[in-house]
Design a protein around this motif. Structure first.
Motif, mmCIF file in Angstrom:
data_model
loop_
_atom_site.group_PDB
_atom_site.id
_atom_site.type_symbol
_atom_site.label_atom_id
_atom_site.label_comp_id
_atom_site.label_asym_id
_atom_site.label_seq_id
_atom_site.Cartn_x
_atom_site.Cartn_y
_atom_site.Cartn_z
ATOM 1 N N GLU C 159 22.055 -4.289 62.565
ATOM 2 C CA GLU C 159 21.204 -3.142 62.827
ATOM 3 C C GLU C 159 20.262 -2.942 61.640
ATOM 4 O O GLU C 159 19.063 -2.735 61.796
ATOM 5 C CB GLU C 159 22.124 -1.900 63.042
ATOM 6 C CG GLU C 159 21.369 -0.637 63.405
ATOM 7 C CD GLU C 159 22.239 0.618 63.214
ATOM 8 O OE1 GLU C 159 23.464 0.470 62.988
ATOM 9 O OE2 GLU C 159 21.684 1.741 63.255
ATOM 10 N N LEU C 162 17.510 -5.502 61.631
ATOM 11 C CA LEU C 162 16.509 -5.273 62.696
ATOM 12 C C LEU C 162 15.569 -4.148 62.301
ATOM 13 O O LEU C 162 14.347 -4.240 62.436
ATOM 14 C CB LEU C 162 17.235 -4.944 64.013
ATOM 15 C CG LEU C 162 18.014 -6.111 64.641
ATOM 16 C CD1 LEU C 162 18.829 -5.630 65.823
ATOM 17 C CD2 LEU C 162 17.012 -7.182 65.075
ATOM 18 N N ILE C 163 16.178 -3.053 61.739
ATOM 19 C CA ILE C 163 15.314 -1.926 61.335
ATOM 20 C C ILE C 163 14.356 -2.409 60.253
ATOM 21 O O ILE C 163 13.158 -2.173 60.279
ATOM 22 C CB ILE C 163 16.188 -0.742 60.842
ATOM 23 C CG1 ILE C 163 16.968 -0.158 62.062
ATOM 24 C CG2 ILE C 163 15.344 0.316 60.180
ATOM 25 C CD1 ILE C 163 17.971 0.913 61.673
ATOM 26 N N GLY C 171 16.462 -3.443 67.851
ATOM 27 C CA GLY C 171 17.318 -2.481 67.113
ATOM 28 C C GLY C 171 17.905 -1.459 68.077
ATOM 29 O O GLY C 171 19.126 -1.240 68.135
ATOM 30 N N HIS C 174 20.473 -2.953 70.253
ATOM 31 C CA HIS C 174 21.729 -3.198 69.535
ATOM 32 C C HIS C 174 22.543 -1.899 69.463
ATOM 33 O O HIS C 174 23.733 -1.848 69.792
ATOM 34 C CB HIS C 174 21.397 -3.721 68.129
ATOM 35 C CG HIS C 174 22.646 -4.059 67.348
ATOM 36 N ND1 HIS C 174 23.332 -3.116 66.597
ATOM 37 C CD2 HIS C 174 23.378 -5.197 67.285
ATOM 38 C CE1 HIS C 174 24.407 -3.673 66.065
ATOM 39 N NE2 HIS C 174 24.452 -4.957 66.484
ATOM 40 N N ASN D 54 17.126 5.533 60.500
ATOM 41 C CA ASN D 54 17.854 4.677 61.476
ATOM 42 C C ASN D 54 17.384 5.050 62.872
ATOM 43 O O ASN D 54 16.612 5.989 63.043
ATOM 44 C CB ASN D 54 19.374 4.867 61.319
ATOM 45 C CG ASN D 54 19.726 6.338 61.424
ATOM 46 O OD1 ASN D 54 18.989 7.100 62.037
ATOM 47 N ND2 ASN D 54 20.802 6.755 60.756
ATOM 48 N N TYR D 55 17.822 4.341 63.844
ATOM 49 C CA TYR D 55 17.283 4.523 65.191
ATOM 50 C C TYR D 55 18.107 5.495 66.037
ATOM 51 O O TYR D 55 17.832 5.643 67.234
ATOM 52 C CB TYR D 55 17.235 3.152 65.909
ATOM 53 C CG TYR D 55 16.099 2.263 65.416
ATOM 54 C CD1 TYR D 55 15.004 2.842 64.746
ATOM 55 C CD2 TYR D 55 16.117 0.888 65.558
ATOM 56 C CE1 TYR D 55 13.993 2.044 64.282
ATOM 57 C CE2 TYR D 55 15.076 0.078 65.086
ATOM 58 C CZ TYR D 55 14.009 0.672 64.446
ATOM 59 O OH TYR D 55 12.995 -0.107 63.994
#
Lengths: 542, 666, 349, 99
Positions: C159, C162-163, C171, C174, D54-55
């Motif tokens: 992760e 990817l970020i 991302g 995932h 973060n996502y």
């Protein structure tokens, strides 16, 4: 501690079982249900007499005691035991029940009176079985309330009584019966809930004082009174006052003390005569009995501080009830207000805190039971004959039904406590007891006897004397059943009037014990006379 | 049964002879054991006749009379036993059973027989028996005659219990029992509304008196710790003067209630609604004298507070005048006699109030009055019997020719009551007048003069009754104004033997009793051990007083003669001066009672009924309505519009956010 | 004008906090924020619902751009394609069903609602802004290795990579299919239920059985509606275009022949009167010619004198189906049957 | 400019949407305002994602959109159902659920 035969539990179980038995009788057989009910009440009477015989007056305070654990967590025991006052009142209940069953023999068969006063169809009369079953249930609960020495047990049955009473009043009364029943229930429930708070508070207090052992509280009356006596449980004054008021409020509503009385006239007007007597002669007595047994014993200091207040309210009740009785136009409502006046006497007797007062009050509870029962039942016969409750519809019944008029007069004379009949002895004792403690209250209460004479004689004159009014001429005299109902009551009124000694001997030790609990002694006479006369007037016990 | 009941401890007390005041009694032995029989017989009679029902109708009246006479003979036996008992043993106490015993409150059912109660027993049973015999004839054609005799026996029993009780509580039982009997007998003809009202009025007024007796007993109990005669009246009861006065005033209130004295006298006039034998027995001879008995019995208490005695004399004086004045104006023969009874009892109460000087003379006058007043009433009864129950004297006239025996017996009674010399009234009344003067001081003069005036008035109204009834024109021949169509002229006739016999006996009594009592002071000596006696110094000699009394009597009779014999008696009552109008209305006593007590009572009752319905019940109902009201108003907040709900939600979130911010800020 | 996803003005990516965004993003922000805000206000205050919908669409597009500016490229695209594209269009579709032209008067009906709404709105707004203002936001981590102000550990493993490599979609995928798999399954269930729910709600059961063709024709005969086939548009007409109405014998326009929508749009052409008169003359000349030849006049003349029930002789030549009309109606004056006929015709359109 | 401004914008949009819900009577417009509020929150989520680097924020926003879509579908069908039976799309007309 008597043998192991659980007298009191049996005494309570018999009517309960009887109630179930009556309910179980097949629907069609009304007569069988009535006879079974009568049989059960007679068995109960025999048991009560046996209990009274076994009770030895100068034995210890609580006899025939039983104690089985019921709810372990709270430390609640199914503890029964009976003292002088309890046994007398249980006997009263047992004697009155057969009379009531006989008196309301076909009250439950009459068709329903609807709200607007029209009479329901005769095809669907109300259920006789339910009527008598509920009556027996009430009797069972009243007996347990008198016999309980565990506050929790007392409280449970003190409240449980309301339910059968609610259905009895609501199901079988006159036109406004549902209003009266709801009012009865709400009033007494409110009282009960306030008392519940006080019971819980008391339990917590006993838990703090670790009376039940291992940090547990207890509900056992004897244990708590002993702890109060020895100072092991000394509640702080405000808590004690609050708890006293909690208990007192519930009992003041049950035995109508003046401001909380408005439910009684409605209930007694709407209920059938038998149920009205059940209310005022038995259920209400639990209230006054509880004042004597619980309020005084558990909270002596608070009782002493509140005694003047309660005496004042009771005195108001006496005069208020009597005056209102004079002003009534409905026979049963008039009798209801007389009961309020009599309850005023009982409560003033209890809270005068003198031995004469309290013995008088206990005797008064018994006598009032008989005199009001006689008056109400005869009035009930009169009303059922004429079909109307208003006094104006009667007149000259004495000419048409002399026997009915005669018994009505005797019952009336008992109500106005004519000397020679039972209520006089108890009323005089209450008045003397009150006078020796509060002179002014004593004199005002004595005015009550004049008002009593007024309302009884006015009622008698308006209904019985004078020319025979229209609609009255067809009233027939008492039949055999009704005579069998009235005869024992009048006989008891006469016997207890002439020779009340046996009852007093049973009650006196219990009263002295309560008074010593409250640390109150009778005020000594100011100028006692040394015994000059050679003859000591009294043989008997001193 | 009597033997076992006698209490164990005995031991005679050596009375200190004559002078010893107070009551010392010995336990009943021998004949005195039968004392309780005197009460039991009439009580048995009452019970049998009441419970027997119709079956006893046939012989009911004979059984009643028999038991009354039986009780009289037991009385005589007791009297003879007492005569030959020594002075100390004459006061006898019989314990029957313990009645009520709670703590220090000890009440027993016990009888006390001494000289005073002996006199009463004889009077009650004697006159009672005569009246029973008279009633057989009088109530001949009344269908519930049996009930009448039952009530008469009940009355005898309770009156005897009253005079024989040995403590005040038992006396109270007799006291109320007598009240009940008078209620039942006055209201005997219940179908007449007036009789029922009169009976209720009598009972209520007696009840007011009983209140006094009850409070007196309370006071005794709180002060002395006991209320039995042996202790309270034993002479060594000490208490503050105020307490004694309090007790005495309460006892006086009781006496006034029962003996129809000044404040509570309104019921006696109406009590005439009852049958005449009732009026004769109860409202002339026995019940109304109960008050005098109570005061004489409680001599110890009254002697201890002089100002209470003064009040008694004042009440007596007022009632003497009150009764006399009313008596002069009444046209109804029975109401006139009732008023005269009230006045004569006023004499007795006055005498009893004088203290030891007057007790004996009060009782003497009581006994002689019992004879001649009963005689007069029975005479009136036989006149009414003859004139088919007509009571208005203005409808009588010249009846002497038609009822000779009644005329003679009534006449003798009349002479006795006005105090014609040598008859019984003369002796007993003069003694009272003398005693009144002998009280000394201004009150002595006042009381003396009052009694003299009353004697004159008594002569006036009795002569008026005598003349209007037996002399003058026979007014009953023409129909009274407004008479019913079927009015037929009454034809007076002499009453049957059973009625005239008792009248003759009573006539004898009213003639010779006085002389017998005065013969070397036998009556006074008889009573002295109980009531004590003191001469008192009267400003006038005995003969002067007698002279004045006879003069007043002659004057009264002369005035009545002039007014009623010489002039024609109008058949219809003339308007008369304002005094006669007032007197006809019993000096407005009923108006006063209604104004002071009845009407305010009714208003209070109506107000309380309203208060109870609106006030207390209103409050409870109001509470319920209040809750109902608020809930119906709060309900309106739910408008149904989604947007108002959204608004409240959004408002809520805003508050939450504000709160969190506030919390974060603080 | 989409800013590049990584938003980095260049330079080595150091682990520093993102305190200041690039100027491009700033410019974009201020412009588009204004647009978005105006769109939002427009949604609320436009009278016509369609205009509100369009304003909202514009706001949504601005937001999409913000997403992309903030590195959420996938979300930006989804916002435009799914949210604005599908959901907003759904709104318009429903608007069309409900009545596009309905204009809401902005006058408030609930008492005190407007004042309260504005007050609470303002209060809430101010509260939020104040809340955000003194919330300790600290500096943004941004997607170039900054540390999160809340101290949460930077994403690690695949992760994190990817970020770091700004591969937004992978991302997201995932994360969704590892940590949020459960939420993903539930939302799918939710969507299915929603679709089902919509169908159930919008679907209306037929209350009466579907009329068969036979029943329809019987009904038409019973109600005497256009029993005979309607005249083809061209019977007396000179043209057979759709937007030219057919003419009835008496020369008036036959409403039936005109299309609803065209009429609504007002695009129905006019028919000139002249040919009608020409026809009338032809008919009369025909009758004159017949009389000259002494033939029996046609049935039409007798119809004019008597009101015989069978003839009817309705001027507009409408075939009178009075034969089976119930008696009381026949007796009614002419005007009635015409109106009834016309009326019933009218309702059919 | 400070990235936190997005949050202020989100707050403002949210408030405007909320006010819209309270003010407008047409059901569909109310519904749109709700959508507006949802979008405002999405913006905030995305900003937070960026803040934390973060996502997660974005995933939440994504899920919010899904839920929003489902909600719109059901909401509109309700509006249609009401319109079909009542011939009105005003929120105030459906006021039977009251005292």
């Amino acid at each position: 501690m008597s043998g192991n035969f659980p007298w009191l539990t049996v005494l309570a179980a018999v009517p309960f079982a009887g109630a179930l038995l009556v309910a179980a009788v097949p629907a069609g057989k009304r007569a069988l249900a009535k006879n079974v009910a009568l049989l059960v009440t007679l068995v109960e009477l025999a048991l009560a007499i046996a209990v009274t015989v076994k009770f030895s007056p100068n034995g210890d305070r609580f006899q025939l005691t039983e104690n089985h654990t019921w709810i372990k967590q709270f430390g609640v025991h199914w503890a029964l035991g009976v003292d002088g006052i309890g046994v007398v009142l249980i006997l009263l209940t047992a004697v009155l029940m057969p009379v009531l069953v006989l008196a309301s023999w076909n009250d439950a068969d009459a068709p329903q009176v609807r709200m607007d006063g029209t009479v329901g169809d005769t095809a669907a009369p109300r259920s006789t079985h339910a009527f008598f079953a509920l009556m027996l249930a009430v009797e069972a609960m009243v007996v347990v309330s008198f016999a309980a020495t565990d506050i929790f047990v007392f409280y449970v049955f003190f409240e449980a009584m309301l339910i059968p009473m609610y259905f009895l009043i609501g199901g079988f009364g006159g036109a406004q019966r549902s209003y009266a029943a709801v009012k009865f229930l709400l009033y007494n429930l409110l009282g009960g809930l306030v008392m519940l708070a006080a019971v819980v508070a008391l339990y917590v207090a006993t838990a703090d004082a670790d009376l039940g052992g291992a940090g547990q509280g207890t509900f056992d009356l004897m244990r708590i009174t002993q702890a109060v006596g020895t100072g092991e449980l000394n509640l702080n004054p405000t808590a004690e006052k609050a708890m006293f008021l909690g208990f007192m409020f519930a009992f003041a509503v049950k035995a109508p003390l003046w401001p909380f009385h408005t439910w009684l006239p409605d209930t007694m007007t709407e209920a059938t005569p038998g149920i009205a007597v059940l209310v005022t002669a038995m259920v209400d007595k639990v209230g006054t009995f509880a004042m004597l047994r619980y309020c005084l014993a558990l909270f002596p200091n608070a009782s002493k501080t509140f005694a003047p207040l309660v005496v004042t309210l009771a005195i108001i009740g006496i005069i208020y009830g009597a005056l209102l009785a004079v002003g009534q136009t409905d026979i049963k409502r008039l009798i209801a207000y007389t009961s309020i006046s009599h309850f005023g006497f009982i409560i003033v007797g209890i809270f005068a805190l003198t031995s004469q007062g309290q013995s008088g009050a206990t005797l008064y509870m018994v006598n009032h039971g008989f005199s009001t029962a006689a008056l109400l039942l005869v009035a009930g016969f009169l009303i059922s004959r004429r079909g109307s409750k208003t006094i104006a519809d009667f007149g000259g019944v004495q000419k048409v039904a002399p026997l009915l008029a005669g018994t009505f007069l005797v019952a009336g004379l008992a109500t106005l406590s004519l000397p020679g009949l039972a209520p006089f002895v108890s009323e005089f004792l209450v008045l003397v007891g009150t006078f020796s403690r509060y002179q002014a209250a004593g004199i005002v209460a004595t005015f009550g006897i004049i008002l009593a004479a007024l309302y009884v004689l006015v009622l008698y004159q308006r209904t019985m004397t004078g020319p025979v009014k229209a609609g009255v001429e067809k009233i027939r005299d008492l039949n055999v059943r009704e005579l069998v109902v009235v005869a024992p009551l009048i006989a008891l009124l006469l016997v207890l009037g002439v020779y009340p000694k046996p009852v007093l001997d049973v009650v006196n030790p219990a009263v002295d014990d309560t008074l010593s609990q409250v640390e109150k002694t009778d005020p000594a006479p100011s100028h006692p006379i040394e015994q000059v006369a050679a003859v000591t007037p009294l043989g008997g016990n001193k | 049964m009597t033997q076992t009941l006698v209490s164990a401890a005995s031991g005679a007390l050596l009375a200190t002879g004559e002078g010893g005041p107070g009551l010392h009694s010995v336990p009943a032995t021998g004949v005195f054991d039968a004392t309780w029989l005197v009460i039991a017989l009439p009580l048995l009679g009452a019970a049998v006749l009441l419970l027997g029902g119709r079956r006893t109708n046939r012989f009911g009246h004979w059984l009643g009379t028999l038991l009354a006479v039986g009780s009289f003979f037991v009385g005589l036996a007791l009297f003879s036993a007492m005569l030959d008992a020594s002075d100390a043993d004459r006061s006898v106490n019989q314990h029957l059973w313990d009645w009520v015993s709670v703590g220090s409150f000890q009440a027993e059912v016990g009888l006390h027989l001494d000289q005073l109660s002996m006199v009463f027993v004889l009077l009650i049973t004697g006159v009672g028996s005569l009246i029973h015999i008279y009633s057989i004839g009088y109530m001949e054609h009344d269908e519930n005659r049996r009930r009448f005799f039952a009530y008469l026996n009940l009355f005898l029993a309770s009156m005897l219990l009253l005079v024989l009780a040995n403590n005040y509580l038992l006396l109270y039982v007799g006291w109320e029992g007598v009240g009940l009997a008078s209620y039942l007998l006055i209201g005997f003809w219940q179908h007449k509304p007036s009789a029922a009202t009169a009976a209720k009025k009598a009972f209520l007024m007696n009840r007011v008196g009983d209140l006094g007796l009850a409070v007196a007993i309370f006071l005794m109990f709180t002060t002395f710790g006991t209320f039995s005669f042996d202790q309270v009246l034993s002479g060594n009861a000490q208490a503050s003067g105020g307490t004694f006065t309090g007790i005495d005033l309460m006892l006086l209130l009781a006496a006034c209630g029962k003996s129809a004295q000044f404040p509570l006298q309104a019921w006696l006039g109406d009590a005439m609604e009852g049958p005449t034998p009732v009026s004769a027995l109860i409202h002339a001879a026995t019940m109304v004298t109960a008050g005098v008995y109570l005061i004489t019995r409680s001599a110890e208490l009254f002697n201890a507070s002089p100002d209470a005695q003064l009040v008694v004399t004042i009440v007596g004086a007022i009632t003497v005048l009150f009764g006399a004045i009313v008596g002069c104006a009444k046209d109804d023969i029975k109401k006139a006699l009732a008023a005269s009874t009230m006045s004569q009892i006023g004499y007795m109460i006055l005498a009893a109030g004088l203290g030891p000087i007057g007790y004996a003379f009060a009782i003497m006058h009581l006994v002689t009055h019992g004879f001649f007043k009963a005689g007069l009433f029975l005479g009136a009864g036989s006149v009414m019997h003859g004139m088919n129950d007509e009571v208005d004297m203005r409808r009588y006239g010249g009846l002497r020719k038609y009822m000779p025996i009644t005329f003679v017996t009534f006449g003798l009674g009349y002479l006795a009551i006005i105090g014609f010399p040598l008859l019984s009234g003369y002796f007993s009344k003069d003694k009272i007048i003398e005693a009144a003067f002998a009280k000394g001081g201004t009150s002595g003069y006042v009381l003396g003069s009052v009694t003299l005036v009353a004697a004159g008035l008594t002569a006036y109204y009795m002569t008026r009754v005598m003349l209007m009834t037996f002399f003058g024109r026979e007014r009953w021949k023409e129909a009274p104004v407004g008479a019913p169509a079927d009015w037929h002229e009454p034809h007076p006739h002499e009453s049957p033997k059973s009625m005239t016999l008792p009248m003759i006996v009573l006539a004898f009594g009213s003639v010779f009793a006085g002389g017998l009592f005065v013969l070397h002071d036998s009556f006074v000596n008889w009573l002295t051990p109980v009531t004590g006696f003191s001469e008192g110094d009267s400003p006038f000699s005995e003969y002067a007083v007698t002279g004045m009394a006879v003069a007043m009597v002659a004057l009264g009779a002369l005035v009545a003669y002039v007014q009623y014999a010489r002039r024609e008696v109008p058949a219809v009552a003339p308007q008369g001066s304002f005094i006669t109008v007032a007197a006809r209305k019993d000096l407005y006593q009923d108006a006063v009672n209604e104004g002071l007590v009845m009407r305010p009572g009714q208003y209070l009752t109506r107000m309380l009924v309203w208060l109870d319905l609106r006030g207390i019940d209103g409050f409870v109902g109001g509470l319920a309505a209040f809750i109902g009201g608020t809930s119906s108003r709060v309900r309106k907040v739910q408008t149904g519009f989604a947007r108002s709900y959204a608004l409240s939600m959004f408002g809520g979130t805003a508050l939450v956010v504000a709160a969190t911010l506030m919390a974060r800020m603080a | 004008m989409s800013m590049s996803a990584d938003g980095v003005a260049g330079g080595v990516v150091l682990a520093e906090q993102l305190t200041r965004t690039s100027t491009g993003e700033a410019v974009q922000f201020w412009i588009l924020a204004a647009v978005a805000l105006l769109g939002a206000l427009g949604t609320v205050f436009m009278k016509k619902a369609v205009h509100s919908a369009l304003c909202l669409a514009s706001t949504m597009v601005c937001l999409a751009l913000f997403y992309m500016a903030q590195g959420a490229v996938f979300l930006g695209i989804v916002q435009i394609v799914v949210y604005t594209g599908a959901v907003m269009m759904l709104f318009l579709f429903v608007l069309m069903l409900v009545g596009v032209s309905s204009v809401d008067s902005l006058k408030e009906t609930l008492r005190g609602q407007r004042v309260a709404a504005v007050a609470v709105g303002l209060g809430f707004g101010i509260l939020l802004v104040a809340g955000i203002a003194n919330a300790s936001l600290g500096s943004f981590a941004g997607y170039s290795g900054g540390t999160s102000p809340s101290g949460a550990p930077a994403p690690s493993g695949t992760e994190g990579e990817l970020i770091a490599q700004n591969r937004n979609v992978e991302g997201l995928a995932h994360i969704i299919f590892t940590r949020y798999i459960w939420a993903f399954e539930i939302t799918s269930a939710l969507l299915i239920t929603a679709a089902l729910g919509a169908m159930v709600l919008a679907h209306r059961e037929r209350l009466t059985p579907r009329k068969t063709q036979r029943e329809l024709s019987e009904a038409r005969v019973r109600e005497n509606i256009n029993l005979a086939p309607l005249p083809a548009p061209g019977v007396y007409a000179r043209h057979n275009a759709v937007d030219i109405p057919a003419l009835l014998p008496d020369g008036s326009i036959s409403e039936l022949s005109v299309n609803q929508t065209l009429r609504a749009r007002g695009q129905v052409r006019d028919v000139s009167r002249e040919p009608v008169h020409r026809v009338a003359e032809l008919e009369e000349s025909g009758e004159v010619w017949m009389e000259q030849r002494g033939d029996v006049p046609t049935a039409r003349h007798e119809g004019e004198e008597g009101g015989e029930p069978t003839e009817g002789g309705a001027p507009d030549g409408e075939p009178d189906g009075a034969a089976d009309q119930d008696p009381d109606e026949a007796g009614t004056p002419h005007g009635d049957s015409v109106a009834a006929g016309a009326g019933s015709k009218e309702s059919r359109s | 400019m400070n990235p936190a401004n997005y949050l202020y914008l989100a707050a403002l949009l949210f408030t405007v949407g909320a006010a819209g819900v309270l003010l407008r009577r047409n059901a569909i417009v109310v519904f749109m305002c709700v959508e507006l509020m949802l979008n405002a929150t999405n913006l905030a989520f995305v900003t937070f994602a960026r803040m934390h680097g973060n996502y997660d924020g974005q995933v939440i926003a994504f899920f919010t959109m899904v839920v929003a879509a489902a909600e719109v579908v059901v909401g509109l069908s309700i509006i249609i159902a009401i319109f079909r039976s009542r011939r009105t799309a005003s929120v105030d007309d459906a006021n039977l659920m009251k005292w």
